[in-house]
Design a protein around this motif. Structure first.
Motif, PDB file in Angstrom:
ATOM      1  N   CYS A 287       0.862  -1.181   0.000  1.00 65.19           N
ATOM      2  CA  CYS A 287       0.000   0.000   0.000  1.00 65.19           C
ATOM      3  C   CYS A 287       0.896   1.227   0.000  1.00 65.19           C
ATOM      4  CB  CYS A 287      -0.887   0.003   1.242  1.00 65.19           C
ATOM      5  SG  CYS A 287      -1.659   1.597   1.553  1.00 65.19           S
TER       6      CYS A 287
ATOM      7  N   CYS B 263       2.204   3.271   5.870  1.00 63.67           N
ATOM      8  CA  CYS B 263       1.427   2.021   5.914  1.00 63.67           C
ATOM      9  C   CYS B 263       2.330   0.831   5.592  1.00 63.67           C
ATOM     10  CB  CYS B 263       0.281   2.073   4.928  1.00 63.67           C
ATOM     11  SG  CYS B 263      -0.712   0.571   4.931  1.00 63.67           S
TER      12      CYS B 263
ATOM     13  N   HIS C 107       0.947  -2.316   5.121  1.00 55.04           N
ATOM     14  CA  HIS C 107       0.106  -3.380   4.585  1.00 55.04           C
ATOM     15  C   HIS C 107       0.453  -3.675   3.124  1.00 55.04           C
ATOM     16  CE1 HIS C 107      -2.093  -3.248   8.157  1.00 55.04           C
ATOM     17  NE2 HIS C 107      -2.936  -2.277   7.868  1.00 55.04           N
TER      18      HIS C 107
ATOM     19  N   CYS D 170      -7.119   0.230   1.165  1.00 57.46           N
ATOM     20  CA  CYS D 170      -6.331  -0.509   2.143  1.00 57.46           C
ATOM     21  C   CYS D 170      -6.992  -0.390   3.510  1.00 57.46           C
ATOM     22  CB  CYS D 170      -4.925   0.059   2.173  1.00 57.46           C
ATOM     23  SG  CYS D 170      -3.894  -0.645   3.455  1.00 57.46           S
TER      24      CYS D 170
ATOM     25  N   CYS E  97      -5.679   0.723   6.014  1.00 63.84           N
ATOM     26  CA  CYS E  97      -5.270   1.983   6.639  1.00 63.84           C
ATOM     27  C   CYS E  97      -6.138   3.136   6.150  1.00 63.84           C
ATOM     28  CB  CYS E  97      -3.806   2.281   6.328  1.00 63.84           C
ATOM     29  SG  CYS E  97      -3.533   2.836   4.642  1.00 63.84           S
TER      30      CYS E  97
ATOM     31  N   HIS F 245      -6.188   4.285   3.168  1.00 62.71           N
ATOM     32  CA  HIS F 245      -5.635   4.948   1.985  1.00 62.71           C
ATOM     33  C   HIS F 245      -6.214   4.265   0.753  1.00 62.71           C
ATOM     34  CE1 HIS F 245      -2.807   7.051  -0.562  1.00 62.71           C
ATOM     35  NE2 HIS F 245      -2.536   5.903  -1.155  1.00 62.71           N
TER      36      HIS F 245
HETATM   37 ZN   LIG Z   1      -2.416   1.137   3.671  1.00 60.91          ZN
END
Ligand SMILES: [Zn+2]
Ligand SMILES: [Zn+2]
Ligand SMILES: [Zn+2]
Ligand SMILES: [Zn+2]
Ligand SMILES: [Zn+2]
Ligand SMILES: [Zn+2]
Length: 625
Positions: free
Chosen positions: A316, A321, A323, A340, A342, A344
């Motif tokens: 991501c 982030c 992830h 994502c 998060c 985003h």
């Molecule tokens: Zn993310």
């Protein structure tokens, strides 16, 4: 996906049983002793909602991801409220009436409206718009799916895949991990290759060709001289990568350090002997490398699971982030916005922030243009905002574009075009670009014409750039407000201020803000698109675009203002010296506010939907004509 099999009922993923709630409504509606007709209608609507949810469940695998479901908490609230109203109607006593602060018939009507809105929403809107936490538009995701993987989960999955392959191929896991990146971490590809031509795979990776089980490292059985430093070491004090080339640990350490310093290529490291291709695998690295080097090697190894996946898994790009997002859809489905965990949102194809429905090409061109021209644009824009009435410099610190100059001036105007803005209706804010008049038949020299065109071109760019940038600021502000609204203490305070017994009565606010965030994103990118519509060539398209964008923008501005500014009046009445306002006045004001907001949220959704639809067809309805 295993998860899908388990998720027999989508509502289980929500932690609430929506279907159970609907059944309860249907049952309770049969035994009411007043408002029978309204209750029956509510029960019908509830059944329709269940049907629609069941249909959605069949067409989308989106529901595997509980976090995508967050906005449906609003649906739960709507149903919960309807249920409590019906329960009230089972009692003939009017004592219950006061729990709601207004007449129950009104409440029933409002609940019915809310359920109608949900039915319409569930029917019209694409699944993905509804369920993304930030309502990112995913245009072609019904058959696709993207999993967000956390970093520790990356590690776990990598270990699982490695262990499985190691078992099937009967090799130590470290060698499986050495082989897999060459097959984009797809276990089946490696296995197919291995079983069709094991010899070739072994040769390519530097595994013993004789078919034996490879060993990560072997210690010398007798005293030997290290082939790098030529010092002699007793038995067991030099080691090899399973081949016949032995080095002391100190020389190995230096060799690994140099390789790790060279980047991810260290993952395919070979024996130091230039004629030998024996694989140096993780176990050997861990045995000889210093702490820092071993750690860096481990990091490269982890990253390879994502970065060597051939685009199947991506990190991501959100700030900070960690992830990764995995693509598990069909290959045709490579253009979509991804959300994502998060929060985003990014474009799967180009990695830029989510920009549907505008194409990656337009976005790229726009960002390149901004790189060279945005400095000028920012300077111009930063230096030209003054109240048109009193000339005071105005700083915009709210999301909507309807500005009121602070007292004593108090002038209301549109931040974008400086026209006066009505306090109740009329001009809110504009999105339509009006080109400056041309020479008007006056004879102009070639230089004058060039200068005028250049000025017009800059104006056009500034116009779209300012709105593109402004919508991001508004989006960020909306996100902050949304975060704020998710804090229980804030919600409880607001509920108390308007005499609500439960914070779920405020879910319509969250829904409105989610619509605002979505609308800001669509409008932001619509300006990149608009810039590339040629004023002459695309005149017809331009007209449709302006019309749709103008409608969507006006609705959004009104909604944003309602959420941001008018909210203060509704929820902070006590500060205005009205602490003693009668409960029914407060309740009435709140109810009006809620109804307006719910309606406006729906209207905005419709207008945004029209705009998005037009983009998806590149406004070709017009060019076809
Ligand atoms: Zn993310
Ligand atoms: Zn040595
Ligand atoms: Zn060797
Ligand atoms: Zn893109
Ligand atoms: Zn002023
Ligand atoms: Zn305006």
């Amino acid at each position: 996906m295993a998860l899908w099999g388990q998720a027999a009922n989508i509502t289980q993923l929500l932690g609430v049983d929506l279907f159970g709630l609907i059944t309860m409504i249907e049952k309770a509606a049969r035994t009411v002793c007043r408002n029978e007709e309204a209750c029956r209608q509510i029960s019908d609507r509830a059944s329709m909602i269940r049907d629609r949810l069941q249909q959605l469940q069949q067409v989308s695998r989106f529901f595997e991801h509980p976090e995508m479901w967050k906005p449906t908490q609003g649906l739960k609230a709507t149903l919960g409220r309807a249920y409590r109203l019906i329960i009230d109607c089972q009692h003939s006593s009017y004592a219950y009436k006061f729990c709601w602060g207004s007449d129950i018939a009104d409440e029933l009507e409002s609940a019915l409206k809310g359920m109608d809105a949900w039915n319409q929403h569930l029917t019209n809107v694409k699944v993905d718009i509804l369920f993304n936490a930030f309502t990112i538009i995913v245009t072609r995701e019904l058959h696709g799916n993207r999993n967000t993987i956390k970093q520790d989960e990356v590690l776990r999955r990598q270990a699982d895949d490695t262990a499985k392959v190691a078992e099937v191929l009967s090799i130590p896991p470290a060698f499986a991990a050495f082989l897999l990146p060459r097959y984009r971490w797809i276990a089946s590809s490696l296995q197919d290759d291995w079983f069709s031509d094991e010899r070739r795979v072994r040769d390519a990776a530097g595994l013993p060709a004789d078919g034996g089980v490879p060993v990560a490292t072997a210690l010398s059985a007798s005293p030997l001289a290290c082939a790098i430093c030529f010092d002699t070491f007793p038995a067991g004090r030099t080691r090899s990568a399973g081949c016949s080339h032995y080095y002391c640990d100190e020389c190995w350490r230096g060799y690994v350090r140099a390789a790790v310093g060279d980047g991810p290529r260290c993952l395919s490291l070979r024996c130091p002997d230039p004629c030998c291709s024996a694989a140096v695998v993780r176990d050997l690295v861990d045995a000889v490398a210093g702490g820092d080097d071993a750690e860096r090697y481990a990091r490269f190894a982890l990253r390879s699971y994502v970065e060597e996946s051939g685009g199947r898994i991506k990190w991501c790009p959100g700030p900070g982030c960690t992830h990764a997002v995995e693509f598990v859809g069909c290959a045709c489905d490579d253009a979509a916005d991804v959300l994502c965990r998060c929060r985003h949102g990014f474009c799967w194809s180009c990695g830029e922030e989510a920009h549907r429905p505008v194409s990656c090409g337009t976005v790229r061109a726009w960002l390149v243009k901004n790189k060279s021209d945005s400095e000028t644009a920012n300077w111009v824009l930063a230096n030209t905002k003054h109240c048109p009435k009193c000339r005071r410099a105005i700083e915009k610190n709210q999301g909507c574009n309807h500005i009121s100059c602070p007292p004593p001036c108090g002038h209301h105007f549109c931040w974008l075009c400086f026209k006066p803005a009505g306090t109740t209706r009329g001009h809110y804010a504009c999105a339509t670009y009006t080109p400056p008049p041309d020479a008007g038949g006056k004879a102009e020299t070639k230089e004058e014409a060039t200068a005028r065109q250049a000025r017009a071109s800059l104006d056009r760019y500034l116009f779209h750039y300012e709105r593109w940038a402004g919508n991001l600021r508004s989006l960020e502000k909306a996100r902050q407000d949304l975060d704020e609204l998710e804090r229980p203490s804030v919600l409880e305070g607001m509920a108390a201020a308007v005499g609500l017994s439960a914070v779920t009565g405020l879910d319509f606010m969250v829904e409105a803000y989610e619509q605002i965030a979505h609308g800001r994103r669509v409008l932001r990118w619509s300006h990149a698109y608009g810039y590339y519509l040629d004023p002459a060539r695309d005149r017809k398209k331009r007209e449709l675009f302006d019309y749709l964008q103008g409608e969507a923008n006006a609705a959004l501005e009104r909604l944003h203002r309602l959420a941001e500014v008018d909210r203060k009046e509704v929820f902070c009445y006590s500060e205005a010296g009205e602490a003693d306002a009668a409960a029914d006045v407060v309740a009435k004001r709140f109810k009006d506010y809620r109804d307006t907001m719910v309606n406006l949220t729906m209207a905005t959704r419709t207008f945004m939907g029209n705009l998005v639809k037009a983009f998806e067809t590149d406004l070709c309805e017009v060019s076809m004509r």
